[in-house]
Design an enzyme around this catalytic site. Sequence first.
Site, PDB file in Angstrom:
ATOM      1  N   HIS A 108      -7.895 -35.037 -41.567  1.00  0.00           N
ATOM      2  CA  HIS A 108      -7.314 -35.450 -40.288  1.00  0.00           C
ATOM      3  C   HIS A 108      -7.282 -36.967 -40.204  1.00  0.00           C
ATOM      4  CE1 HIS A 108      -6.165 -35.109 -36.069  1.00  0.00           C
ATOM      5  NE2 HIS A 108      -6.990 -36.120 -35.838  1.00  0.00           N
ATOM      6  N   SER A 109      -6.132 -37.521 -39.831  1.00  0.00           N
ATOM      7  CA  SER A 109      -5.943 -38.952 -39.638  1.00  0.00           C
ATOM      8  C   SER A 109      -6.247 -39.695 -40.951  1.00  0.00           C
ATOM      9  CB  SER A 109      -6.806 -39.438 -38.476  1.00  0.00           C
ATOM     10  OG  SER A 109      -6.437 -40.729 -38.056  1.00  0.00           O
ATOM     11  N   LEU A 110      -7.268 -40.547 -40.970  1.00  0.00           N
ATOM     12  CA  LEU A 110      -7.661 -41.205 -42.224  1.00  0.00           C
ATOM     13  C   LEU A 110      -7.930 -40.166 -43.309  1.00  0.00           C
ATOM     14  CD1 LEU A 110      -8.765 -43.772 -43.825  1.00  0.00           C
ATOM     15  CD2 LEU A 110     -11.009 -43.009 -43.034  1.00  0.00           C
ATOM     16  N   ALA A 112      -6.528 -37.375 -43.826  1.00  0.00           N
ATOM     17  CA  ALA A 112      -5.277 -36.863 -44.390  1.00  0.00           C
ATOM     18  C   ALA A 112      -4.775 -37.786 -45.491  1.00  0.00           C
ATOM     19  CB  ALA A 112      -4.225 -36.725 -43.294  1.00  0.00           C
ATOM     20  N   SER A 136      -3.323 -33.589 -41.156  1.00  0.00           N
ATOM     21  CA  SER A 136      -3.374 -33.447 -39.708  1.00  0.00           C
ATOM     22  C   SER A 136      -3.454 -34.816 -39.047  1.00  0.00           C
ATOM     23  CB  SER A 136      -4.600 -32.593 -39.340  1.00  0.00           C
ATOM     24  OG  SER A 136      -4.803 -32.535 -37.955  1.00  0.00           O
TER      25      SER A 136
END
Length: 265
Positions: A108-110, A112, A136
């Site tokens: 998720h975020s970083l 990803a 994500s």
Amino acid sequence: MIHHTGGMSPATTRPSSEHIAAAVPLSRPATATMHLFCLPYAGGGAAVFRHWPALLPPTTAVSAIRLPGRESRIGEPPLADMGQMVTAAVAAVARTAATGRPYALLGHSLGALVAFELVRALRARDLPGPDRLIVSGRRSPDMDSSTSPIGHLPEQEFLAQVTRYGGMPPDILDHPGLLDLVLPALRADITAAEGYRFVPGPPLDCPISVFGGRADPLTPQAQLSGWRSHSNAEVNVRLFDGGHFFLNDNRPAVVDAVGTTLAAT
């Protein structure tokens, strides 16, 4: 350098012990046929995914990648370089990948971005890639950020900008003691993300599932479709109610979608 496979130039030397991420097992059901490795957002650790095993079917084993500078590794200096992060994550996943058994990556975020580059790094090492990559809350890696760099700012300005962009879970902001513990890793993570430079390369061979929040101020919906150019296989986009931390705020729906996706894989 791994430019020939489209990587972002992580270090090629053998990682030292402080540059090896830990794959923290959260569940190991005997009936598992798929191993899911989860990579958290900036400043996060394995605890981000602690509730997931109870919501996933017993066919899925879950491990979370814990980088230096957080949780049980709080005394270690955090990594502020994307190449070092990816090299550390490779060390945590490589043994499972080498077995040839099914596994998937989710970030998720970083996380990803690290997960995407992790797949490319595994390919550069001739190791089997995941059966699926789930990204994500992150625009495609070739898209530049629309925000100004903040990793270098003094603490109060840094926190103000992180809060403004919705890049900090509210439960951390409400607890100053916890914030003091998280801040070094958070700053290092954001610095690593801001220093990342995408190097074009061949698309991945695994399918990609892209999750996004309908009200995410950091990742507008239009930026999610860019992931379609990064795989030769299926790429699908799914939206959830919530902002940047929709995977926490809308956890049951997100984890149910992960379970369904992995079962189809």
